[in-house]
Design a protein around this motif. Structure first.
Motif, PDB file in Angstrom:
ATOM      1  N   SER A  16       0.855  -1.186   0.000  1.00  0.00           N
ATOM      2  CA  SER A  16       0.000   0.000   0.000  1.00  0.00           C
ATOM      3  C   SER A  16       0.891   1.236   0.000  1.00  0.00           C
ATOM      4  CB  SER A  16      -0.913   0.019   1.235  1.00  0.00           C
ATOM      5  OG  SER A  16      -0.156   0.332   2.389  1.00  0.00           O
ATOM      6  N   ASN A  42       0.134   2.513 -16.566  1.00  0.00           N
ATOM      7  CA  ASN A  42       1.056   2.233 -15.468  1.00  0.00           C
ATOM      8  C   ASN A  42       2.499   1.988 -15.908  1.00  0.00           C
ATOM      9  OD1 ASN A  42       1.510   1.872 -12.572  1.00  0.00           O
ATOM     10  ND2 ASN A  42       1.877  -0.259 -13.063  1.00  0.00           N
ATOM     11  N   HIS A  81      -4.947   6.094   0.439  1.00  0.00           N
ATOM     12  CA  HIS A  81      -3.945   5.142  -0.054  1.00  0.00           C
ATOM     13  C   HIS A  81      -2.692   5.167   0.828  1.00  0.00           C
ATOM     14  CE1 HIS A  81      -2.014   2.497  -2.873  1.00  0.00           C
ATOM     15  NE2 HIS A  81      -1.037   3.359  -3.069  1.00  0.00           N
ATOM     16  N   TYR A  88      -2.829  -0.799  -4.871  1.00  0.00           N
ATOM     17  CA  TYR A  88      -2.279   0.019  -5.952  1.00  0.00           C
ATOM     18  C   TYR A  88      -3.251   0.220  -7.120  1.00  0.00           C
ATOM     19  CZ  TYR A  88       1.061   1.869  -9.314  1.00  0.00           C
ATOM     20  OH  TYR A  88       1.697   2.657 -10.227  1.00  0.00           O
TER      21      TYR A  88
END
Length: 130
Positions: A16, A42, A81, A88
């Motif tokens: 995390s 990503n 987050h 993620y």
């Protein structure tokens, strides 16, 4: 220099946002001086000394990054987050829905800057050190 495999090994320890500072220390030790991560797939471009660059492959699924940014929603999602409340992929989806196109991390400044699709800086955060 460093390889994508070494970076992936360091990243595999991240569960995390709470794990991000340790990850940063691990990749600094590899020689990473900065990196740029793009939300839509990503993929990340990693930079080292003497113009060294390696890039990770992106996901096959493309996320739709909205055109209009929502900084307040993003700040809320980021905080969640960082506290370890989201994984993620959830964070990436939260970035896309808030209009975050990418983030750039600069190791010597220990900053993470988030940008919208127009290249406007939405938020700059100081990365905590261990």
């Amino acid at each position: 220099m460093f390889t994508i495999q070494q970076i992936h090994e360091a990243h595999s320890k991240v569960k995390s946002g709470a794990d991000f500072p340790k990850y940063m220390q691990d990749i600094i030790a590899l020689g990473v001086t900065s990196f740029e991560t793009f939300v839509f797939d990503n993929h990340t471009d990693y930079f080292g000394k003497d113009n060294f660059t390696v890039s990770s492959e992106g996901f096959s699924e493309i996320l739709n990054v909205v055109n209009e940014s929502n900084i307040e929603q993003f700040k809320s999602d980021l905080k969640s987050h960082q506290l370890g409340n989201t994984e993620y992929m959830t964070f990436l989806n939260d970035c896309a829905k808030s209009g975050v196109e990418k983030w750039i991390v600069v190791m010597d400044k220990m900053t993470c800057s988030y940008f919208d699709k127009n290249g406007k800086e939405m938020l700059v955060e100081k990365i905590p050190t261990l």
